[in-house]
Scaffold this active site. Structure first.
Site, PDB file in Angstrom:
ATOM      1  N   ARG A  53       0.897  -1.159   0.000  1.00 41.71           N
ATOM      2  CA  ARG A  53       0.000   0.000   0.000  1.00 41.71           C
ATOM      3  C   ARG A  53       0.929   1.200   0.000  1.00 41.71           C
ATOM      4  O   ARG A  53       1.917   1.214   0.746  1.00 41.71           O
ATOM      5  CB  ARG A  53      -0.884   0.065   1.260  1.00 41.71           C
ATOM      6  CG  ARG A  53      -1.821  -1.126   1.471  1.00 41.71           C
ATOM      7  CD  ARG A  53      -2.970  -1.164   0.443  1.00 41.71           C
ATOM      8  NE  ARG A  53      -3.812  -2.346   0.629  1.00 41.71           N
ATOM      9  CZ  ARG A  53      -3.556  -3.559   0.149  1.00 41.71           C
ATOM     10  NH1 ARG A  53      -2.461  -3.772  -0.553  1.00 41.71           N
ATOM     11  NH2 ARG A  53      -4.377  -4.558   0.372  1.00 41.71           N
ATOM     12  N   ILE A  87      10.546  -1.022  -7.002  1.00 36.21           N
ATOM     13  CA  ILE A  87      11.969  -1.224  -6.701  1.00 36.21           C
ATOM     14  C   ILE A  87      12.124  -2.637  -6.148  1.00 36.21           C
ATOM     15  O   ILE A  87      11.506  -2.989  -5.126  1.00 36.21           O
ATOM     16  CB  ILE A  87      12.460  -0.183  -5.678  1.00 36.21           C
ATOM     17  CG1 ILE A  87      12.351   1.226  -6.274  1.00 36.21           C
ATOM     18  CG2 ILE A  87      13.898  -0.485  -5.250  1.00 36.21           C
ATOM     19  CD1 ILE A  87      12.621   2.339  -5.283  1.00 36.21           C
ATOM     20  N   LEU A  88      12.925  -3.445  -6.823  1.00 39.41           N
ATOM     21  CA  LEU A  88      13.095  -4.833  -6.405  1.00 39.41           C
ATOM     22  C   LEU A  88      14.013  -4.906  -5.179  1.00 39.41           C
ATOM     23  O   LEU A  88      14.909  -4.076  -5.005  1.00 39.41           O
ATOM     24  CB  LEU A  88      13.688  -5.654  -7.550  1.00 39.41           C
ATOM     25  CG  LEU A  88      12.751  -5.834  -8.753  1.00 39.41           C
ATOM     26  CD1 LEU A  88      13.525  -6.352  -9.960  1.00 39.41           C
ATOM     27  CD2 LEU A  88      11.594  -6.777  -8.400  1.00 39.41           C
ATOM     28  N   ASN A 102      17.684  -1.834 -17.604  1.00 39.48           N
ATOM     29  CA  ASN A 102      16.572  -0.918 -17.376  1.00 39.48           C
ATOM     30  C   ASN A 102      16.681   0.248 -18.346  1.00 39.48           C
ATOM     31  O   ASN A 102      17.779   0.586 -18.808  1.00 39.48           O
ATOM     32  CB  ASN A 102      16.619  -0.394 -15.936  1.00 39.48           C
ATOM     33  CG  ASN A 102      15.433   0.494 -15.606  1.00 39.48           C
ATOM     34  OD1 ASN A 102      14.283   0.175 -15.945  1.00 39.48           O
ATOM     35  ND2 ASN A 102      15.685   1.621 -14.967  1.00 39.48           N
ATOM     36  N   THR A 103      15.530   0.851 -18.636  1.00 43.85           N
ATOM     37  CA  THR A 103      15.545   2.117 -19.367  1.00 43.85           C
ATOM     38  C   THR A 103      14.997   3.196 -18.450  1.00 43.85           C
ATOM     39  O   THR A 103      14.004   2.981 -17.739  1.00 43.85           O
ATOM     40  CB  THR A 103      14.730   2.049 -20.676  1.00 43.85           C
ATOM     41  OG1 THR A 103      14.766   3.343 -21.293  1.00 43.85           O
ATOM     42  CG2 THR A 103      13.291   1.635 -20.464  1.00 43.85           C
ATOM     43  N   HIS A 104      15.671   4.329 -18.459  1.00 42.96           N
ATOM     44  CA  HIS A 104      15.266   5.447 -17.598  1.00 42.96           C
ATOM     45  C   HIS A 104      15.033   6.669 -18.497  1.00 42.96           C
ATOM     46  O   HIS A 104      15.860   6.957 -19.365  1.00 42.96           O
ATOM     47  CB  HIS A 104      16.375   5.736 -16.573  1.00 42.96           C
ATOM     48  CG  HIS A 104      16.022   6.829 -15.623  1.00 42.96           C
ATOM     49  ND1 HIS A 104      15.103   6.657 -14.610  1.00 42.96           N
ATOM     50  CD2 HIS A 104      16.436   8.121 -15.540  1.00 42.96           C
ATOM     51  CE1 HIS A 104      14.983   7.793 -13.945  1.00 42.96           C
ATOM     52  NE2 HIS A 104      15.774   8.701 -14.483  1.00 42.96           N
TER      53      HIS A 104
HETATM   54  C1  GRF Z   1       9.510   4.572 -20.035  1.00 46.86           C
HETATM   55  O1  GRF Z   1       9.671   5.952 -20.240  1.00 46.86           O
HETATM   56  C2  GRF Z   1      10.517   4.074 -19.043  1.00 46.86           C
HETATM   57  O2  GRF Z   1      11.755   4.703 -19.127  1.00 46.86           O
HETATM   58  C3  GRF Z   1       9.845   4.441 -17.736  1.00 46.86           C
HETATM   59  O3  GRF Z   1       8.499   4.086 -17.967  1.00 46.86           O
HETATM   60  C4  GRF Z   1       8.185   4.286 -19.336  1.00 46.86           C
HETATM   61  C5  GRF Z   1       7.491   3.053 -19.859  1.00 46.86           C
HETATM   62  O4  GRF Z   1       6.554   3.377 -20.838  1.00 46.86           O
HETATM   63  N1  GRF Z   1      10.480   3.802 -16.615  1.00 46.86           N
HETATM   64  P1  GRF Z   1       5.573   2.289 -21.466  1.00 46.86           P
HETATM   65  O5  GRF Z   1       4.724   1.721 -20.340  1.00 46.86           O
HETATM   66  O6  GRF Z   1       6.403   1.228 -22.111  1.00 46.86           O
HETATM   67  O7  GRF Z   1       4.749   3.032 -22.475  1.00 46.86           O
END
Ligand code: GRF
Length: 191
Positions: A53, A87-88, A102-104
């Site tokens: 929660r 966050i794992l 990961n993509t940020h």
């Molecule tokens: C991406 O911008 C990623 O970097 C971030 O969440 C977004 C994911 O977008 N952590 P989607 O759900 O794939 O459209």
């Protein structure tokens, strides 16, 4: 693949990246539909079932072990997070050290955290873009950046949604390519 949201980056990886064996989500979300439409096995491991929660203590370790078990059962050896909003627990990095990507949506080390795009706008920088990196127990760790694309201009009148969408367009181009480079050995993960 781990996802929580609309799954557009996941969809791009399914379309143009290396084969995806399993999609795991932490909540009901459109990413499950993206996986189903592509015929890819998907499992929802709800963090709410582990007491999540907002703002309270919950069983993050138990949740992470359940994710780990699902990945293990599917014999996954490379994990890619694409908009995974939990966050794992560090326990997962014992097994998948160096093999969780990961993509940020910002140019790490700038603008870490869940409000990266909002913070980018507030800072008034002229250019942003996504970062593909190796995830560790340190949130948005910048020590192993695999690719970064400083190619998204911040436009006058941008709001968070408009800017984020342009960053995501670049993520949908870059992330599948990075995953292919990892699979083909052009990018060497330090494991
Ligand atoms: C991406 O911008 C990623 O970097 C971030 O969440 C977004 C994911 O977008 N952590 P989607 O759900 O794939 O459209």
């Amino acid at each position: 693949m781990l996802a929580s949201g609309t799954g557009t980056v996941l969809g791009a990886i399914i379309e143009r990246g290396p084969p995806v064996a399993l999609v795991v989500t932490d909540r009901p979300c459109p990413a499950l539909d993206v996986a189903a439409a592509a015929g890819i096995p998907a499992v929802e491991i709800s963090r709410r079932d582990f007491g999540y929660r907002a703002g309270t203590d919950w069983d993050r370790r138990g949740f992470t072990l359940a994710v780990d078990a699902a990945l293990g059962a599917a014999r996954i050896d490379l994990v890619a997070m694409a908009g995974f909003f939990t966050i794992l627990h560090p326990v997962i990095f014992e097994r998948y050290r160096g093999r969780i990507l990961n993509t940020h949506p910002a140019l790490l080390p700038a603008f870490k955290g869940a409000h990266a795009v909002q913070d980018t706008l507030a800072a008034g920088v002229p250019v942003t873009g996504p970062t593909i990196h190796v995830a560790t127990e340190v949130l948005d760790d910048e020590r192993q950046i695999l690719a970064q694309s400083p190619c998204v201009p911040v436009l006058p009148g941008d709001d968070e949604a408009a800017l984020w969408e342009r960053i995501k367009a670049e993520e949908r181009r870059l992330y599948p390519q990075v995953l292919w480079d990892v699979v083909n050995g052009k990018i060497d993960l330090e494991v």
